[in-house]
Design a protein around this motif. Structure first.
Motif, PDB file in Angstrom:
ATOM      1  N   ALA A  63       3.432  10.363  -0.633  1.00  0.00           N
ATOM      2  CA  ALA A  63       3.740   9.320  -0.465  1.00  0.00           C
ATOM      3  C   ALA A  63       3.952   8.480  -1.714  1.00  0.00           C
ATOM      4  O   ALA A  63       2.952   8.728  -2.591  1.00  0.00           O
ATOM      5  CB  ALA A  63       2.800   8.880   0.507  1.00  0.00           C
ATOM      6  N   GLU A  64       5.138   7.798  -1.814  1.00  0.00           N
ATOM      7  CA  GLU A  64       5.061   6.919  -3.052  1.00  0.00           C
ATOM      8  C   GLU A  64       4.080   6.120  -3.175  1.00  0.00           C
ATOM      9  O   GLU A  64       3.691   5.982  -4.383  1.00  0.00           O
ATOM     10  CB  GLU A  64       6.655   6.423  -2.904  1.00  0.00           C
ATOM     11  N   LYS A  65       3.847   5.333  -2.346  1.00  0.00           N
ATOM     12  CA  LYS A  65       2.750   4.256  -2.449  1.00  0.00           C
ATOM     13  C   LYS A  65       1.689   4.551  -1.347  1.00  0.00           C
ATOM     14  O   LYS A  65       1.770   4.598  -0.445  1.00  0.00           O
ATOM     15  CB  LYS A  65       3.407   2.809  -2.390  1.00  0.00           C
ATOM     16  N   PRO A  66       0.332   4.900  -2.022  1.00  0.00           N
ATOM     17  CA  PRO A  66      -0.447   5.058  -1.371  1.00  0.00           C
ATOM     18  C   PRO A  66      -1.022   3.590  -0.291  1.00  0.00           C
ATOM     19  O   PRO A  66      -0.947   2.491  -0.777  1.00  0.00           O
ATOM     20  CB  PRO A  66      -1.968   5.375  -2.056  1.00  0.00           C
ATOM     21  N   LEU A  67      -1.437   3.824   0.985  1.00  0.00           N
ATOM     22  CA  LEU A  67      -1.804   2.680   1.706  1.00  0.00           C
ATOM     23  C   LEU A  67      -3.365   2.486   1.809  1.00  0.00           C
ATOM     24  O   LEU A  67      -3.997   3.237   2.013  1.00  0.00           O
ATOM     25  CB  LEU A  67      -1.232   2.998   3.099  1.00  0.00           C
ATOM     26  N   SER A  76     -13.804  -9.848   4.940  1.00  0.00           N
ATOM     27  CA  SER A  76     -12.492 -10.089   5.211  1.00  0.00           C
ATOM     28  C   SER A  76     -11.879  -8.425   4.996  1.00  0.00           C
ATOM     29  O   SER A  76     -12.416  -7.965   4.127  1.00  0.00           O
ATOM     30  CB  SER A  76     -11.808 -11.124   4.215  1.00  0.00           C
ATOM     31  N   LEU A  77     -10.770  -8.421   5.639  1.00  0.00           N
ATOM     32  CA  LEU A  77     -10.134  -7.058   5.890  1.00  0.00           C
ATOM     33  C   LEU A  77      -8.699  -7.328   5.317  1.00  0.00           C
ATOM     34  O   LEU A  77      -8.024  -8.119   5.667  1.00  0.00           O
ATOM     35  CB  LEU A  77     -10.049  -6.460   7.305  1.00  0.00           C
ATOM     36  N   TYR A  78      -8.238  -6.278   4.370  1.00  0.00           N
ATOM     37  CA  TYR A  78      -6.909  -6.360   3.977  1.00  0.00           C
ATOM     38  C   TYR A  78      -6.290  -4.831   4.336  1.00  0.00           C
ATOM     39  O   TYR A  78      -7.004  -3.955   4.056  1.00  0.00           O
ATOM     40  CB  TYR A  78      -6.996  -6.734   2.454  1.00  0.00           C
ATOM     41  N   LEU A  79      -5.009  -4.887   4.281  1.00  0.00           N
ATOM     42  CA  LEU A  79      -4.087  -3.702   4.295  1.00  0.00           C
ATOM     43  C   LEU A  79      -3.080  -4.090   3.393  1.00  0.00           C
ATOM     44  O   LEU A  79      -2.199  -4.725   3.373  1.00  0.00           O
ATOM     45  CB  LEU A  79      -3.663  -3.865   5.780  1.00  0.00           C
ATOM     46  N   GLY A  80      -3.267  -3.270   2.475  1.00  0.00           N
ATOM     47  CA  GLY A  80      -2.629  -3.297   1.083  1.00  0.00           C
ATOM     48  C   GLY A  80      -3.261  -4.689   0.516  1.00  0.00           C
ATOM     49  O   GLY A  80      -4.100  -4.701   0.255  1.00  0.00           O
ATOM     50  N   GLU A  81      -2.454  -5.635   0.223  1.00  0.00           N
ATOM     51  CA  GLU A  81      -2.811  -6.782  -0.434  1.00  0.00           C
ATOM     52  C   GLU A  81      -2.949  -7.932   0.725  1.00  0.00           C
ATOM     53  O   GLU A  81      -3.004  -9.146   0.381  1.00  0.00           O
ATOM     54  CB  GLU A  81      -1.976  -7.256  -1.456  1.00  0.00           C
TER      55      GLU A  81
END
Length: 142
Positions: A63-67, A76-81
């Motif tokens: 994958a080009e960019k890891p998740l 607080s929870l983040y998906l990416g930024e």
């Protein structure tokens, strides 16, 4: 004729008894054992030389960019930024991955985050169907 056991009236009866342990034979035995173990230990490892065949399959593209899924110390929870609510994590992950639940996610949590919160996020990922989760840590251990 001399006797093996001295009689009390011999001159040797006046010699004091030695109560010290002679460690020289012990050291000799230990050195011999050390040499034996030094010679035998490399022989104990299994070293098979196998000529492996080459694989013809193409390696899977990465994958080009890891998740990343991140949990901060303030819960607080983040998906990416982008911040995300825990209840919406599965839906947003499906949108981000295109429904590919075999994709590896990387989960990082602040070291001040409670263990209960970390397990809560891991459980939410499992309930959403994402079982390939890599835990991220800092290198160096310091």
């Amino acid at each position: 004729m001399a006797s093996l056991f001295p009689s009390p009236d011999d001159d040797t009866a006046d010699m004091p008894e030695l109560s010290e342990i002679n460690v020289t034979p012990f050291i000799d035995v230990m050195l011999v054992l050390l040499i034996i173990f030094m010679v035998v230990s490399p022989l104990a490892t299994v070293d098979l030389k196998i000529d492996l065949p080459a694989a013809t399959a193409k390696p899977e593209p990465r994958a080009e960019k890891p998740l990343f899924v991140s949990l901060k110390a303030d819960h607080s929870l983040y998906l990416g930024e982008a911040p995300v609510a825990r209840a919406q994590l599965g839906r947003l992950l499906d949108a981000e991955t295109g429904g590919d639940r075999q994709r590896t996610l990387f989960f990082q949590a602040d070291k001040q985050a409670a263990y209960e919160d970390v397990l809560g996020v891991m459980d939410a990922l499992r309930q959403a169907g994402y079982l390939k989760v890599g835990l991220v840590g800092r290198e160096g251990g310091g």
